[in-house]
Design a protein around this motif. Structure first.
Motif, PDB file in Angstrom:
ATOM      1  N   ARG B  33       0.919  -1.080  -0.061  1.00  0.00           N
ATOM      2  CA  ARG B  33      -0.058  -0.217  -0.127  1.00  0.00           C
ATOM      3  C   ARG B  33       0.729   1.234   0.003  1.00  0.00           C
ATOM      4  O   ARG B  33       0.388   2.353   0.228  1.00  0.00           O
ATOM      5  CB  ARG B  33      -0.994   0.143   1.245  1.00  0.00           C
ATOM      6  N   GLY B  34       2.098   1.169   0.026  1.00  0.00           N
ATOM      7  CA  GLY B  34       3.198   2.224  -0.077  1.00  0.00           C
ATOM      8  C   GLY B  34       3.170   3.018   1.065  1.00  0.00           C
ATOM      9  O   GLY B  34       3.637   4.187   1.170  1.00  0.00           O
ATOM     10  N   GLU B  35       3.008   2.587   2.370  1.00  0.00           N
ATOM     11  CA  GLU B  35       3.165   2.923   3.651  1.00  0.00           C
ATOM     12  C   GLU B  35       4.502   3.043   3.538  1.00  0.00           C
ATOM     13  O   GLU B  35       5.212   2.328   3.434  1.00  0.00           O
ATOM     14  CB  GLU B  35       2.598   2.196   4.718  1.00  0.00           C
ATOM     15  N   ARG B  36       5.152   4.324   4.163  1.00  0.00           N
ATOM     16  CA  ARG B  36       6.672   4.200   4.218  1.00  0.00           C
ATOM     17  C   ARG B  36       7.145   4.069   5.542  1.00  0.00           C
ATOM     18  O   ARG B  36       8.423   4.103   5.637  1.00  0.00           O
ATOM     19  CB  ARG B  36       7.048   5.837   3.963  1.00  0.00           C
ATOM     20  N   SER B  37       6.554   3.403   6.432  1.00  0.00           N
ATOM     21  CA  SER B  37       7.299   2.897   7.736  1.00  0.00           C
ATOM     22  C   SER B  37       7.721   1.483   7.561  1.00  0.00           C
ATOM     23  O   SER B  37       7.517   0.539   8.326  1.00  0.00           O
ATOM     24  CB  SER B  37       6.140   3.085   8.833  1.00  0.00           C
ATOM     25  N   VAL B  38       8.054   1.348   6.260  1.00  0.00           N
ATOM     26  CA  VAL B  38       8.704  -0.082   5.952  1.00  0.00           C
ATOM     27  C   VAL B  38       9.977   0.029   5.370  1.00  0.00           C
ATOM     28  O   VAL B  38      10.167   0.988   4.582  1.00  0.00           O
ATOM     29  CB  VAL B  38       7.766  -0.775   4.758  1.00  0.00           C
ATOM     30  N   ASP B  39      10.945  -0.932   5.778  1.00  0.00           N
ATOM     31  CA  ASP B  39      12.334  -0.827   5.486  1.00  0.00           C
ATOM     32  C   ASP B  39      12.385  -1.121   3.902  1.00  0.00           C
ATOM     33  O   ASP B  39      11.616  -2.008   3.235  1.00  0.00           O
ATOM     34  CB  ASP B  39      12.918  -2.181   6.225  1.00  0.00           C
TER      35      ASP B  39
END
Lengths: 339, 339
Positions: B33-39
């Motif tokens: 989903r493109g959440e940016r809290s992902v490495d």
DNA sequence: CTGAAAGCGCTTACAG
DNA sequence: CTGAAAGCGCTTACAG
């Protein structure tokens, strides 16, 4: 005063209805869906409770659990051709009251766009599929087949087992109007076409077949433009045809919009219709009866195609119809003063 | 060789992707989903796995879990008015590439139908709502408000806080074309209208305002028909107007289709346009430039309304736009030979 | 930044 | 004919 659950949407659920009716959720579900393995007394109680509480089932939950939504994907080439608007209206009138929601997709006569629409909508697991004609990419065919979604083809007919379709013979209709022009004593009959989709080419076939049989076929009198059909294009096609072939005494336009354009160009140029040149169209679109003179054309049964196609699909979706059928409908020659 | 679970749909799931990428399903979900809290490294691995496996998220599951679908309900009065087709095309071009699916609903200018469409589609929890104008039943208003779904109103503008809209001044446009007729020296200017929806009545206001200011307003010269707009109706309206008021020297038709019909009727009756009677339309629909003579009209920015309206909605749906805005766009007077 | 658990609101499949 | 359990495939809310 119950404590609000962690993630409640605030929405009324089946459990609420079941509670109010004093039955289990499964029984409520069955009653609401009209399954008949439910005691009539309980069913009535469920319906009463649902009604009273104003319960509306959640389509997403239903689709997830049943692997089937209530939407029906309808793919048409264009919305700017009134033909397809009539078709869609009829589809809506047939499907909506039965609990299915038509979802309109526009392909712009582009197989890549059609494929993209299919890839995008098929994951929604539509209950059914309504598509225009048979001409699509292999990938599109495979997507449809692999989805297992019942599919009805509209506007054309074909002789292939396992294919469901509702349409009429574009070729015969093209032949019919050409014959009409011959019967009016015309001998140099041109064919002007735009778009060149499969159905237009079938009309061309009808034109050729008829003129060949009469020994009057001249390939030079065919003006085929791949451009989108429009009134302005019709004007250009008429001008070009008469300029190249001044002896042309009739023009069969593949669609009423270009025919109207041709007729308006004749008006502008002061060419008498039909005395100098007869003009015929196809589809009997809005305004054709108001042209000066009114336009001879073929009235195509698009509303009936939409209705019958949707009805066929209904049978397939519900499983009441097992073998896909093909229906051929009637068109009608409308003779007005332009020929 | 794992045993097939009891109710598997055979579908590829997020868990499959997560497994292939060596992360948990939640991380896969976030990455996709493109959440940016992902490495970034993990995200890349997830995307690669999804791509390789050909994973497509299940919209129903997504809608159920998030309480929001990716569909946008678009309500228009009619598909048979090319105006709305242009609008819908622009909406589709703006929304579809951003991952939203436009869902077309046709109200037929009927508030009961609009209400039914809303009742039917709102439970699907659309991500957004695009509606035509402001005129609807109280129940419809409440349904929209209660749903909490972001809504943009199209084609008209209004001065009300909290309302999002994109349109143009129908009244001013009506005034502009009336002024143009005055500037051509016309003094007995009739107004012929059909449908009588709010926007048509606003054009009527512009007509009245202008003629009153010129001291030339005569209510008898207004011919208002509640019938659906059509080319045939336009012909009747022109005939009736000139029969009742032979001194009329110009007619402003509220829409190009009836204007075209009026113009064709004039052709048929042998009335010189604009010498005997000037004719003006509204919307600049297909074919107006091909009439004999070509039709003076107002080019309305419907494609731009669709684009800007959808863009506004996009902002609202994503929360990047907090305060609903109202945009007023420009129309354009197109002077051709009919006036 | 990552994950185990719970939950969204239905229906299916299995028992009785 | 009726129901308790499980499951559809995701995301939210809570921890860490």
């Amino acid at each position: 005063m119950t404590r609000r659950p962690r993630r409640s949407s605030g929405r009324l659920t089946l459990a609420d209805v079941a509670g109010a009716a004093g039955v289990s959720p499964i029984t409520a579900s069955r009653a609401l869906r009209g399954e008949r393995s439910v005691d009539p007394t309980l069913a009535a109680r469920v319906h009463e409770a649902a009604e009273r509480l104003g319960y509306v089932p959640d389509p997403a939950a239903r689709a997830l659990a049943s692997q089937r939504s209530s939407q029906v994907l309808v793919l048409v080439p264009l919305l700017s051709n009134a033909l397809f608007v009539d078709l869609l209206e009829a589809v809506h009138r047939t499907l909506f009251p039965e609990g299915y929601l038509p979802l309109i997709g526009v392909t712009h006569y582009d197989s890549a766009e059609e494929e993209l629409l299919l890839r995008t909508y098929l994951p929604h697991r539509p209950a059914g599929l309504l598509v225009t004609g048979f001409d699509r990419s292999d990938a599109a065919h495979q997507l449809i087949a692999a989805s297992g979604v019942p599919c009805v083809h509209l506007m054309e007919t074909i002789h292939a087992p396992g294919m469901a379709c509702v349409g009429f013979s574009q070729t015969d209709a093209g032949a019919a109007i050409t014959s009409h022009l011959l019967s009016r004593g015309r001998r140099r009959i041109a064919f002007c076409a735009a778009q060149l989709d499969p159905r237009v080419l079938q009309r061309a076939e009808g034109y050729r077949r008829t003129l060949r049989a009469a020994g009057l076929y001249d390939p030079a009198l065919e003006l085929l433009s791949p451009e989108r059909s429009s009134i302005a294009l019709g004007a250009r096609l008429l001008e070009e045809t008469l300029q190249r072939h001044p002896d042309v005494d009739a023009i069969f336009f593949c669609n009423d919009d270009i025919a109207q354009g041709g007729l308006l160009a004749a008006n502008r140029l002061g060419l008498a219709v039909p005395a100098r040149v007869a003009i015929a169209g196809f589809n009997d679109l809005a305004g054709s009866d108001q042209m000066v003179p009114p336009l001879t054309t073929i009235r195509t049964p698009r509303a009936e195609v939409g209705r019958a196609g949707a009805a066929l699909l209904l049978g397939l979706m519900r499983g009441t119809l097992t073998a896909p059928a093909c229906e051929e409908l009637e068109y009608e020659l409308i003779v007005r003063e332009s020929t």
